[in-house]
Design a protein around this motif. Structure first.
Motif, PDB file in Angstrom:
ATOM      1  N   GLY A 230       0.847  -1.483   0.028  1.00 15.60           N
ATOM      2  CA  GLY A 230      -0.005   0.037  -0.024  1.00 15.60           C
ATOM      3  C   GLY A 230       0.978   1.251  -0.061  1.00 15.60           C
ATOM      4  O   GLY A 230       0.424   2.405  -0.475  1.00 15.60           O
ATOM      5  N   GLY A 231       2.163   1.269   0.231  1.00 20.98           N
ATOM      6  CA  GLY A 231       2.938   2.344   0.462  1.00 20.98           C
ATOM      7  C   GLY A 231       4.061   2.403  -0.480  1.00 20.98           C
ATOM      8  O   GLY A 231       4.860   3.234  -0.529  1.00 20.98           O
ATOM      9  N   LEU A 232       3.984   1.518  -1.726  1.00 17.11           N
ATOM     10  CA  LEU A 232       5.165   1.499  -2.478  1.00 17.11           C
ATOM     11  C   LEU A 232       5.052   2.887  -3.129  1.00 17.11           C
ATOM     12  O   LEU A 232       6.215   3.460  -3.684  1.00 17.11           O
ATOM     13  CB  LEU A 232       4.706   0.438  -3.580  1.00 17.11           C
ATOM     14  N   ASP A 233       3.908   3.455  -3.561  1.00 16.10           N
ATOM     15  CA  ASP A 233       3.935   4.801  -4.380  1.00 16.10           C
ATOM     16  C   ASP A 233       4.431   5.971  -3.744  1.00 16.10           C
ATOM     17  O   ASP A 233       4.892   6.948  -4.253  1.00 16.10           O
ATOM     18  CB  ASP A 233       2.285   5.063  -4.953  1.00 16.10           C
ATOM     19  N   LYS A 234       4.433   5.684  -2.235  1.00 22.81           N
ATOM     20  CA  LYS A 234       4.912   6.753  -1.582  1.00 22.81           C
ATOM     21  C   LYS A 234       6.471   6.911  -1.273  1.00 22.81           C
ATOM     22  O   LYS A 234       6.794   7.760  -0.588  1.00 22.81           O
ATOM     23  CB  LYS A 234       4.330   7.112  -0.455  1.00 22.81           C
ATOM     24  N   LEU A 235       7.115   5.763  -1.605  1.00 20.59           N
ATOM     25  CA  LEU A 235       8.533   5.518  -1.385  1.00 20.59           C
ATOM     26  C   LEU A 235       9.325   6.693  -2.204  1.00 20.59           C
ATOM     27  O   LEU A 235       8.873   7.031  -3.333  1.00 20.59           O
ATOM     28  CB  LEU A 235       8.913   4.380  -1.837  1.00 20.59           C
ATOM     29  N   PRO A 236      10.245   7.206  -1.677  1.00 22.53           N
ATOM     30  CA  PRO A 236      11.117   8.332  -2.575  1.00 22.53           C
ATOM     31  C   PRO A 236      11.837   7.636  -3.788  1.00 22.53           C
ATOM     32  O   PRO A 236      12.041   6.315  -3.481  1.00 22.53           O
ATOM     33  CB  PRO A 236      11.853   8.885  -1.371  1.00 22.53           C
ATOM     34  N   THR A 237      12.305   8.275  -4.471  1.00 24.66           N
ATOM     35  CA  THR A 237      13.308   7.766  -5.404  1.00 24.66           C
ATOM     36  C   THR A 237      14.445   7.281  -4.720  1.00 24.66           C
ATOM     37  O   THR A 237      15.205   7.886  -3.748  1.00 24.66           O
ATOM     38  CB  THR A 237      13.703   8.983  -6.517  1.00 24.66           C
ATOM     39  N   SER A 238      15.068   6.152  -5.507  1.00 26.24           N
ATOM     40  CA  SER A 238      16.000   5.189  -4.781  1.00 26.24           C
ATOM     41  C   SER A 238      17.232   6.302  -4.929  1.00 26.24           C
ATOM     42  O   SER A 238      17.754   6.892  -5.865  1.00 26.24           O
ATOM     43  CB  SER A 238      16.092   3.935  -5.608  1.00 26.24           C
ATOM     44  N   SER A 239      18.188   6.033  -3.792  1.00 31.00           N
ATOM     45  CA  SER A 239      19.390   6.695  -3.782  1.00 31.00           C
ATOM     46  C   SER A 239      20.350   5.714  -4.310  1.00 31.00           C
ATOM     47  O   SER A 239      21.700   6.116  -4.472  1.00 31.00           O
ATOM     48  CB  SER A 239      19.613   7.059  -2.331  1.00 31.00           C
ATOM     49  N   GLY A 240      20.228   4.530  -4.427  1.00 32.34           N
ATOM     50  CA  GLY A 240      21.307   3.334  -4.757  1.00 32.34           C
ATOM     51  C   GLY A 240      21.813   2.810  -3.306  1.00 32.34           C
ATOM     52  O   GLY A 240      22.366   1.728  -3.511  1.00 32.34           O
ATOM     53  N   ARG A 241      21.490   3.447  -2.357  1.00 29.10           N
ATOM     54  CA  ARG A 241      22.101   2.793  -0.932  1.00 29.10           C
ATOM     55  C   ARG A 241      20.955   2.775   0.069  1.00 29.10           C
ATOM     56  O   ARG A 241      21.349   3.264   1.279  1.00 29.10           O
ATOM     57  CB  ARG A 241      23.290   3.792  -0.571  1.00 29.10           C
ATOM     58  N   ASP A 242      19.795   2.558  -0.310  1.00 28.11           N
ATOM     59  CA  ASP A 242      18.736   2.380   0.609  1.00 28.11           C
ATOM     60  C   ASP A 242      18.373   1.173   1.088  1.00 28.11           C
ATOM     61  O   ASP A 242      18.259   0.143   0.107  1.00 28.11           O
ATOM     62  CB  ASP A 242      17.390   3.240   0.060  1.00 28.11           C
ATOM     63  N   LEU A 243      18.635   0.845   2.103  1.00 31.16           N
ATOM     64  CA  LEU A 243      18.434  -0.601   2.681  1.00 31.16           C
ATOM     65  C   LEU A 243      16.898  -0.771   2.995  1.00 31.16           C
ATOM     66  O   LEU A 243      16.124   0.179   3.746  1.00 31.16           O
ATOM     67  CB  LEU A 243      19.323  -0.755   4.231  1.00 31.16           C
TER      68      LEU A 243
END
Length: 746
Positions: A230-243
């Motif tokens: 349900g929260g996938l659309d609210k995730l910010p753009t990946s920084s490449g180092r997001d765990l």
């Protein structure tokens, strides 16, 4: 404080047998604590071949000092030397630029001195086994209560799901999981940490504390929950180092969607995974694989899940529990029997049914009709054209409430000829001189009148579509501003007193308050609203078509199929015929006036009567005239996560007419006929069916085809043993081929 103790039995070449893990969450340990815990392991599980110690919040060197200062090594010397056992510290080691979970083995030499062997990576099966022990001990796998299945956040349905929050009960549990996350993932210092459910926040904090203690990371990262799918659309753009920590999965679907959003695969960990027999895709990094496989000494069998649009558990009438993440708590379901008795028929319903029955006025729709809110229709033209109580009440309402002057007459489910005949009988022709008689569709095209100069009369032959009534009301507020509007119906069909009260309030409320407009019905009847699922006849049609496709179809099935393919409303031929004739009701039917002999009672009459009894019983025997309070929920016996409501088996034992058996089997919901979770009730229904089988040879058992169809379409559910008993009784009897072909599909 003693350690959290986990055990697993594995079959590795290096050391087959049982391995025990002691997990400590303290910052200050003593050699005495370690020594006492090791002694307890040997005292309670003497088959242990290796003991592992994990204190992730304590630096490795300090933990070594704790071991040296106590009696831990002395304890193991008398136990491990004979079997080649080892005491191992769990820590981290750097391999190919990444920190991995490592075991540091110790043994006692012949001189009694502790000796260290080369460090080795913690075997995957050890990690899986210990975490499985933790998961299983605190019941992380949730089994649905009887009669329930789950709609998971992935959109699939299943009777099991994984809830990680069940096992996160202490800081040592969180520390254990965090240690293995840190020692399994191949990633560096994260910029941010995301978890799919809030229950994982302590794991994320423990993870960072361990990483800083062992100098793997040097900074704390912000932590946030994104609420799974349900929260996938609210995730910010990946920084490449997001765990990203995913609590549990059976399909790998969430990880796939995260990867599609460009989050790095080596920064995503699924903590617990249980294989799915239907969707074999597997997440890339799994901390604990709970799946049993050949050669393993632990694990769960593959979990079954089904697409929502084709779920066999839904088709069997299992209640669907909607789940969001881990925020749903299930308890043992209560069971409630509801019965149909004479108190389930109100006086008003009895009078209405007496006026409608035996005249072929009621018809039923075996197949759902688009736009209709009821599965029954009443021939309003014939009903109001017949001289009797309903017509007299209808004409009285016209005389009392017809607005003057009258500009519009809107006819719904009533012909203009019938309406003009009634106006002529009521001597109201003069009132129609300046009025336009129009249909609902024509109303939409009418120009609005000037305020305060006109009135409108809305005449329903049958008022069952409340949405249409509300729409007409909204239109007339524009077309006849500040005018006088009256709503008169021949018969109003509602599913509860509250349903009818809401309609009255909506139609009569206006700028002058509650009685701005007028509503009156010549009669009313309580019947269930049209449902969303397949009807009993639609399920039967699919079943018989399947039997026909398999070949060698009996003539009776062909005839029934031809009848079902005519999807129009009908007054008869709703049920399977008995052995010799169509099902009919006896003359002493308690729910109709026995002194009236206007004609035979139709099958649709009986079906409507039984439907009225059931819908009233579900409302605790409250009819349409029951007092209702705004904002107060009435008693309504219906299925929920917390309770299973089923029709009392006494219904089939006491009402032994075949047509009543058929009507109850068709009118009750599949959940109300689900006796598979109640051994006693299932046995009682089984006895009724077997009695019908025995009676067939002597010319009885007329309801047997209906029972077989209900069982074959899964609307009637019994225990596996009772179904087998019925099949054996049927195969041992001289039943016709068409019945045997139906029972063979169960």
């Amino acid at each position: 404080m003693h350690a959290q103790r986990l055990t697993t039995r594995i079959n590795l070449d290096a050391f087959p047998g049982e391995a025990c893990l002691l997990v400590y969450d303290e910052l200050q340990l003593t050699g005495t604590i370690l020594g006492d815990d090791i002694r307890e392991v040997f005292d309670t599980r003497p088959g242990t071949v290796r003991i592992y110690i994990l204190a992730p919040f304590v630096p490795e060197q300090q933990l070594r000092e704790y071991l040296q200062s106590g009696a831990a090594f002395t304890r193991i010397s008398s136990y491990f030397n004979a079997i080649g056992g080892r005491l191992c510290l769990l820590s981290f080691s750097l391999q190919e630029g990444q920190n991995i979970a490592t075991a540091i083995p110790f043994f006692i030499d012949d001189a009694g001195h502790p000796q260290q062997e080369d460090s080795i990576a913690v075997h995957d099966e050890l990690r899986n086994g210990w975490l499985f022990d933790l998961f299983d001990r605190y019941r992380g796998r949730i089994d649905a209560p009887p009669g329930v299945h789950f709609s998971k956040s992935s959109g699939r349905h299943s009777y099991k799901f994984l809830r990680v929050s069940n096992i996160l009960l202490s800081s040592s549990d969180c520390a254990l999981i965090a240690y293995f996350v840190l020692g399994t993932l191949r990633c560096g210092q994260p910029r941010r940490i995301f978890v799919d459910t809030a229950s994982l926040l302590p794991v994320a904090f423990a993870l960072q504390r361990i990483a800083l203690t062992h100098e793997i990371w040097n900074l704390y990262a912000p932590v946030k929950s994104f609420s799974s799918y349900g929260g996938l659309d609210k995730l910010p753009t990946s920084s490449g180092r997001d765990l990203i920590l995913v609590s549990a999965s059976t399909s790998g679907g969430l990880v796939s969607q995260l990867l599609s959003k460009d989050f790095a695969a080596n920064y995503i960990a699924t903590l617990f995974y249980l294989g799915n027999s239907d969707t074999p895709s597997t997440p890339r990094t799994i901390i604990c694989d709970l799946t049993f496989r050949q050669g393993r000494m632990f694990g769960y069998p593959l979990i079954e899940s089904f697409p929502a649009e084709n779920c066999p558990l839904c088709s069997k009438g299992y209640f669907l529990a909607e789940l969001e993440g881990d925020q749903f708590q299930l308890e043992k379901r209560a069971r409630k029997e509801f019965s149909v008795t004479t108190s389930s028929q109100t006086q008003e319903a009895r009078k209405t049914l007496d006026n409608l029955a035996r005249k072929n006025l009621i018809s039923a729709f075996p197949f759902r009709q688009r736009g209709l809110s009821s599965d029954f229709a009443v021939d309003a033209d014939s009903m109001l054209g017949h001289d009797g109580t309903i017509r007299n009440r209808f004409m009285r309402a016209l005389r009392r409430y017809m607005p003057m002057p009258l500009q519009f007459v809107i006819l719904i489910d009533l012909s203009e000829q019938t309406f003009r005949d009634l106006i002529n009988i009521a001597d109201l022709n003069a009132s129609l001189n300046s009025a336009r008689i129009i249909s609902y569709e024509e109303l939409l095209a009418c120009e609005p009148l000037a305020p305060n100069i006109g009135g409108a009369l809305v005449v329903f032959g049958t008022l069952s579509n409340f949405a249409k009534a509300r729409d007409i009301n909204a239109q007339l507020r524009i077309k006849v501003p500040k005018g006088c509007v009256a709503y008169v119906s021949g018969i109003t069909i509602a599913n509860s007193a509250e349903h009818l009260a809401d309609l009255k309030m909506f139609l009569t409320y206006g700028e002058l308050g509650r009685d701005t407009f007028t509503y009156e019905a010549a009669c009313s009847l309580m019947l269930p609203s049209s449902g969303n699922g397949s009807t009993a006849w639609e399920l039967e049609l699919a079943l018989l078509q399947q039997i026909r496709e398999e070949g060698n179809v009996a003539a009776e099935i062909d005839a029934r199929l031809d009848s079902l393919l005519n999807e129009n409303s009908r007054t008869n031929v709703l049920f399977w015929p008995g052995r010799q004739q169509e099902l009919t009701i006896q003359n002493d039917f308690v729910y109709l006036e026995v002194d009236v002999s206007l004609g035979p009672v139709s099958q649709a009459d009986v079906l409507a009567i039984v439907s009225n009894l059931l819908v009233t019983a579900r409302m605790d025997n409250r009819g349409l005239n029951a007092r209702s309070k705004i904002g107060q929920e009435p008693i309504h016996w219906h299925q929920s996560v917390y309770g299973h409501i089923f029709l009392s088996p006494a219904t089939f034992e006491n009402y032994n007419d075949a047509i009543l058996h058929a009507a109850f089997l068709r009118s009750a919901t599949a959940a109300e006929l689900n006796y598979a979770n109640d051994e006693i009730s299932s046995g009682r229904i089984s006895s009724v069916v077997r009695a019908q089988i025995q009676a067939w040879a002597s010319g009885g058992g007329d309801s047997l085809p209906e029972f077989f169809i209900a069982l074959a379409t899964h609307r009637l559910a019994l225990t596996t043993d009772h179904i087998q008993t019925i099949r054996e009784a049927a195969n041992a009897s001289s039943l016709p081929n068409y019945l045997l072909s139906i029972i063979a599909t169960i």
